[in-house]
Design an enzyme around this catalytic site. Sequence first.
Site, PDB file in Angstrom:
ATOM      1  N   LYS A  88      -4.851  10.524  -8.695  1.00 54.77           N
ATOM      2  CA  LYS A  88      -4.607  10.791  -7.204  1.00 54.77           C
ATOM      3  C   LYS A  88      -4.555  12.133  -6.841  1.00 54.77           C
ATOM      4  CE  LYS A  88      -2.648   9.403  -3.169  1.00 54.77           C
ATOM      5  NZ  LYS A  88      -3.321   7.932  -2.237  1.00 54.77           N
ATOM      6  N   HIS A  90       1.049  -1.260  -0.053  1.00 51.31           N
ATOM      7  CA  HIS A  90       0.083  -0.121  -0.059  1.00 51.31           C
ATOM      8  C   HIS A  90       0.795   1.181   0.014  1.00 51.31           C
ATOM      9  CE1 HIS A  90      -3.793   2.350   0.885  1.00 51.31           C
ATOM     10  NE2 HIS A  90      -2.964   2.933   1.559  1.00 51.31           N
ATOM     11  N   HIS A 116       3.152   6.059  -1.740  1.00 54.69           N
ATOM     12  CA  HIS A 116       3.865   6.999  -1.206  1.00 54.69           C
ATOM     13  C   HIS A 116       5.211   7.168  -1.405  1.00 54.69           C
ATOM     14  CE1 HIS A 116      -0.067   8.555   0.272  1.00 54.69           C
ATOM     15  NE2 HIS A 116      -0.161   7.642   0.744  1.00 54.69           N
TER      16      HIS A 116
END
Length: 350
Positions: A277, A216, A232
Amino acid sequence: MLFKPGLDLAVSEGFCSLSCTCGRGIMAARQCVKPVMYRFCGLLVLLTLCLSGLDAQSRPAVNQELSDIFNELWRLDENRLTPVTDYNISVQGRASFVNQGSHVVRDYALQPLFSNVNENKLANTTTYSRFMKLLNNYERSTGVAEQVTAEEQTEIDLFLTAVLETKVMKRAHQYLVSKAKSNSDLRRFKSQLNLIWFNLYHRQKNAGLDSCGFEHVFVGETKSGTEIIGFHNWIQFYLQEKSTHLDYKGYKARSLDLPDQDDHVLNLQFSWHGLVKPVGSAFIGTSPEFEMAIFTIVFLMNTERSTTVLVNIDQCRMELVVIRHGRSLGTAYPKLLSSNSRHVTPQHSG
């Protein structure tokens, strides 16, 4: 509104003022408004003060202890890449507001974010090279069960071994042992890291084991074919941008805090495999072990499902957000608040 012609009401920073534009002065201005307006103005003052107080209370204080240990880890991060020397970025334009799930977004960055990265350094630094081998081991879409092969499990083990040999993770381990959050035995700490970052769990209901913290945070996922979740990490960003799967759309920042090419944290907007995003965030140039270390510390030092800590690292003030998924990591990311020490109060000489 109940204003008479020629009267303006201004509320700013908790203060309410009346000004008359009819040219008759302040005494005339007082006659331009009914008594009810004075009461209305007073209510506005009280409301503004209350809201300001609530906002101030909602912002957490800087966690100095975590800031200190994170800055120590920052100084120990020998594998961090240096801006301009090891990589170059072009932040370009400020991205616009985009609703979550939207596939239409205006591009304020005609060029890639990364113009170059020292790939030889990535390939010849053990933690980077082993980290990159993990990036293609996962199904992009949630709801699709992950199948971890023996080869992939070996890659995870080798990566964790390399991470534990770095000065950054050794110091993080020492800190967590001092706080009674980790065992001093290195093998048990390695198992703890594996549980936090690589333990598979259900992210989408009625599906198989389809996600883990590492996937993730560092790889990124898509949800229901409509949105990007996680993602990220700057290395994955660079590699996906290089392969044209990702398109950088611009930075996200306040007007008085514009990013530049040597910032080590960015808030940004991008598309990936056709999905958008609206606001993402990532450290830039930092090593995998540094990011794992600070997020592991936040994860273990708190027991709440969702934790946000305010810290100062190098010249940046940021929030670090960590969300648990049981005994494993659900997500973790930095949120840049100010850079280049803009949050530091200037010292005026007498």
